[in-house]
Design an enzyme around this catalytic site. Sequence first.
Site, PDB file in Angstrom:
ATOM      1  N   HIS A 170      -5.753  98.943  88.925  1.00 43.45           N
ATOM      2  CA  HIS A 170      -6.352  98.264  87.749  1.00 43.45           C
ATOM      3  C   HIS A 170      -5.628  98.664  86.465  1.00 43.45           C
ATOM      4  CE1 HIS A 170      -9.881  97.460  90.407  1.00 43.45           C
ATOM      5  NE2 HIS A 170      -9.580  98.680  90.846  1.00 43.45           N
ATOM      6  N   SER A 291      15.343  93.332  66.325  1.00 38.61           N
ATOM      7  CA  SER A 291      14.663  92.247  65.632  1.00 38.61           C
ATOM      8  C   SER A 291      15.374  91.999  64.319  1.00 38.61           C
ATOM      9  CB  SER A 291      13.210  92.638  65.381  1.00 38.61           C
ATOM     10  OG  SER A 291      12.704  91.918  64.272  1.00 38.61           O
ATOM     11  N   LYS A 297      12.464  97.817  65.831  1.00 37.13           N
ATOM     12  CA  LYS A 297      12.221  97.228  67.141  1.00 37.13           C
ATOM     13  C   LYS A 297      13.368  97.418  68.125  1.00 37.13           C
ATOM     14  CE  LYS A 297       9.477  94.346  68.069  1.00 37.13           C
ATOM     15  NZ  LYS A 297       8.291  93.541  68.093  1.00 37.13           N
ATOM     16  N   GLU A 304      11.728  90.573  79.934  1.00 36.72           N
ATOM     17  CA  GLU A 304      10.802  89.464  79.648  1.00 36.72           C
ATOM     18  C   GLU A 304      11.313  88.160  80.239  1.00 36.72           C
ATOM     19  OE1 GLU A 304       9.492  89.704  75.328  1.00 36.72           O
ATOM     20  OE2 GLU A 304      10.882  91.376  75.474  1.00 36.72           O
ATOM     21  N   GLN A 336      17.543  62.278  97.071  1.00 36.30           N
ATOM     22  CA  GLN A 336      18.640  62.669  96.182  1.00 36.30           C
ATOM     23  C   GLN A 336      18.135  63.636  95.099  1.00 36.30           C
ATOM     24  OE1 GLN A 336      21.957  59.995  95.027  1.00 36.30           O
ATOM     25  NE2 GLN A 336      20.898  59.881  93.059  1.00 36.30           N
TER      26      GLN A 336
HETATM   27  N1  ARG Z   1      23.748  60.810  96.920  1.00 36.74           N
HETATM   28  C1  ARG Z   1      22.888  60.634  98.030  1.00 36.74           C
HETATM   29  C2  ARG Z   1      21.889  61.801  98.115  1.00 36.74           C
HETATM   30  O1  ARG Z   1      22.138  62.805  97.557  1.00 36.74           O
HETATM   31  C3  ARG Z   1      23.675  60.572  99.291  1.00 36.74           C
HETATM   32  C4  ARG Z   1      22.995  59.836 100.398  1.00 36.74           C
HETATM   33  C5  ARG Z   1      22.907  58.396 100.077  1.00 36.74           C
HETATM   34  N2  ARG Z   1      22.461  57.627 101.171  1.00 36.74           N
HETATM   35  C6  ARG Z   1      22.041  56.382 101.049  1.00 36.74           C
HETATM   36  N3  ARG Z   1      21.631  55.782 102.100  1.00 36.74           N
HETATM   37  N4  ARG Z   1      22.027  55.750  99.895  1.00 36.74           N
HETATM   38  O2  ARG Z   1      20.850  61.709  98.726  1.00 36.74           O
END
Ligand code: ARG
Length: 472
Positions: A170, A291, A297, A304, A336
């Site tokens: 604690h 500071s 300081k 941090e 993606q």
């Molecule tokens: N740039 C795409 C990704 O990172 C690659 C795969 C794309 N595939 C597709 N069927 N459009 O996911």
Amino acid sequence: MSDAHSGSPQQGPKGQDMWGGRFERKPAELMQAINVSIGVDRRLWAQDLAGSRAHAAMLSKQGVISRQDEAAIQDGLTRIEQEIESGAFPFREEYEDIHMNVEARLAELIGSAAGRLHTARSRNDQVALDFRLWVRDACDRSTARLKALQRALLAKAKAHADTLMPGFTHLQPAQPVTLGHHMMAYVEMFGRDASRFQDARARMNECPLGAAALAGSPFPIDRDATAAALGFDRPTANSLDSVSDRDFALEYLSAASICATHLSRLAEEIVIWVTPQFGFAKLTDAFTTGSSIMPQKRNPDAAELVRAKVGRIFGGLTSLTLVMKGLPLAYSKDMQEDKPPVFEAFEALDLSLAAMAGMIDDLLPNTERMAAAAGAGFSTATDLADWLVRELDLPFRQAHHITGATVKRAEALGVDLAQLPLAELQNIEPRITSGVYDVLSPQASVASRTSYGGTAPQAVRNQVARWEGLLK
Ligand code: ARG
């Protein structure tokens, strides 16, 4: 016709060369803007080239492409590697991502043979492979950073196996411990973190290349060969899963989040220890800032910031979890969005681990302050209770009660337990003898805790020796 929608179907506007056959127009600028990923996934270039090399070698070995075409492809990939390393490679947004940038450049460098590289492959298994290779490396790099941090902690622990400090629960003084013991607690945590990264690495070490778009390939490909060439234990077993699985990234982020949580706890302790009020330790000029307005300081900014980075890292886990949630099989473009959270979390963790190792090296404990605090706050009350159990054969609950009364009396007199006259102790429990003073100092308290994993200096040295062996 607006510029964004022009382009002849024959030549195929840039960026559509890869699928231009049935397209008549360029994508809208906004389509490109939301679709483009080269700014992020260019980091996968080395993995992309490695995957293409292994794929081309396998295709030629299997007789799917000719030896001459393979040689031209390998040669072109080497030139691309040199271009990227020298900064001469043209990363082009119109080619969307790293995969199409490499393939388009390959076509410019070697001509039509380039078009054979994508036989029995899709960007879906290509990106799954590239990213998996990248995350596999990230597991190893984070593990190496963790080991460096553990070594720094181990050195401090070894030097301070006898240094007294208060142990807290604690954040209230509980029982005396040693600084070495405290450091070794973090060695354990970071050891679990390293093993989490390595567990994840072992699980992700299966090769998705050859899953193609989603259903596998009709060509006589050898998935075992590409898996072995890229250092995988085996190929992934289901093509749908192969192109839609991002568990490896989620696992990296989970391990990173837990690790960042540990880092934030240690960072918080440093922040507390270096306050003038605690005064348990100092960081040198190397790991503090001043500071601009308050000349007195000395701020532990690095600690941090390490404490704060958990936000970014855990944010990455949340972000990718939400991207993946509810996605139907197999690949969707949603995926993606998998890379930025992982790249960002990796960077934050990597820097945090390095900065923490630096701070631990830099930390100068104030052993006098720590020892004084170790004896304050009636921290040996449990030792008194244990003495009553051992020497007077009292049940622990009764001993606890007597000790409580003793603490109350000491508090009223404004002294520590060890400073209470024997007469005062005997007023509370007549059978107490002067032998009790042997257990009331913090040194004696710490030295007595010899149980496995305990805080006694020898027990701490045993922990240090064990980890020195493990980190060799
Ligand atoms: N740039 C795409 C990704 O990172 C690659 C795969 C794309 N595939 C597709 N069927 N459009 O996911």
